[in-house]
Structures are given as C-alpha cells and as structure tokens.
Design a protein around this motif. Structure first.
Motif: not given
Length: 198
Positions: A3-24
């Motif tokens: 799809f014309g994009c670069r693959h990359h893996k993310r790790s650590g606390p910034w690889s996920h949305y914060d809990a309130p954002s996820r729950y809402l």
C-alpha cells in the motif's frame, strides 16, 4: 501488499493509546451499534399515530443511548484536547489523509446524530423519553426555532445514522487491513497492551 507505506514495529508506552482513550472509544462503538439496532422504523409515523413512546422499550432505549452517545463524544473531545500525545504510525500520504477524513466525518456524525434527533422531536412536538421514567414533553426552544423548520430532521437523522454505520464499517475494515496485511500496529494501538511474561 505494501500500500505504498513503510513497515515498522513500535514498542514501549507510546505504541498504544492511553487507557481513557481506549475505553471511551470502545464504549462509544458498542453504544452506537446498540442504539442503531434499537432505532425504530417509521418513528415519526408512530408518534403521529398517537403512540406514546414511553410504552415502547426500543424507543426509550434508543433515545437514552443517543443521549449517552452525545455525552461520551463530548467527553472524548475534551480528553483529546488534554491527553498525552497519541501513537504515530508511518504510512502513505493518501492513507493518512483518508484516515483523517474518515475520523473527522465520524466525529461530526457522532455529534450531529443526537442534535438532529432533538430537532426532530422538538420540531414535531414529540416527547423525549429516557430510562428511569425521565421525560421532556415539549422543547419550546427547539419547537419555536427557525432551524426546526428547515428540514425533515427525522429523515436527516435516519440518513446520518445509516452513513455513520457505513463509515464505521469502513473504519473497522481499514483497521483489520492494518493488522492483517500491513502489520503496523494501528489496530493493536487501540487494544490493551500485552503483559510481558517472565
């Protein structure tokens, strides 16, 4: 399939949305789907035929959940303004633009659906009936406004509801593509982080 994009893996606390954002996010999604399923067909015709909405559980639940959607959306917007920076994923420009357009449309629909519902009820003099026996028989501020007479807001509400569900399906489908084909962690970012074993 890149799809014309670069693959990359993310790790650590910034690889996920914060809990309130996820729950809402997920609570809103579930509430919207249930409200859509319970939305009665030919609502205006039923009311004009003299049906008391308080006698219809589907109407009471639909209207109550609609109010909840508005409250949740307002809470999410406030949280978006103050939350930590969300995760960022590298992707093709067209994909980022498409994602942004769909997200803006979804936000707008989540706000407009409850508003058009109130315009439909107030403009036609129908009561707002909520769980717990709460009821507003007349909304004079809406009924007497020029906006209430600009359109058949019941029809507009139904059209916007269908549009929201179609866009939500596109949104969900794109998330699956990111997870299965691109493997870039976009869908996983909105899920709870996996606990490390050992």
């Amino acid at each position: 399939m890149s799809f014309g994009c670069r693959h990359h893996k993310r790790s650590g606390p910034w690889s996920h949305y914060d809990a309130p954002s996820r729950y809402l996010h997920w609570i809103t999604a579930v509430v919207v789907v249930i409200a859509f399923i319970l939305g009665p067909e030919h609502f205006g015709r039923l009311m004009r035929g003299g049906v008391d909405p308080a006698t219809r559980n589907d109407i009471v639940w639909h209207e109550s959940l609609g109010v909840l959607v508005f409250v949740l959306t307002a809470a999410r917007l406030i949280w978006v303004a103050v939350r930590p920076a969300p995760p960022h994923f590298a992707m093709a420009t067209w994909m980022a633009l498409a994602a942004k357009l769909v997200n803006v449309a979804l936000w707008a629909l989540l706000l407009l659906l409850p508003i058009t519902a109130l315009l439909a009820l107030g403009g036609e003099g129908h009561p707002l009936t909520l769980l717990g026996g709460l009821r507003i028989d007349r909304m004079p501020a809406i009924a007497d406004s020029a906006v209430a007479k600009l359109a058949d807001w019941g029809e507009v509400h139904g059209l916007l509801g269908d549009t929201l569900m179609w866009l939500a399906a596109v949104h969900a489908g794109a998330a699956v593509v990111h997870q299965v084909a691109l493997k870039d962690g976009v869908l996983a970012a909105m899920l709870p982080p996996r606990k490390k074993i050992g």
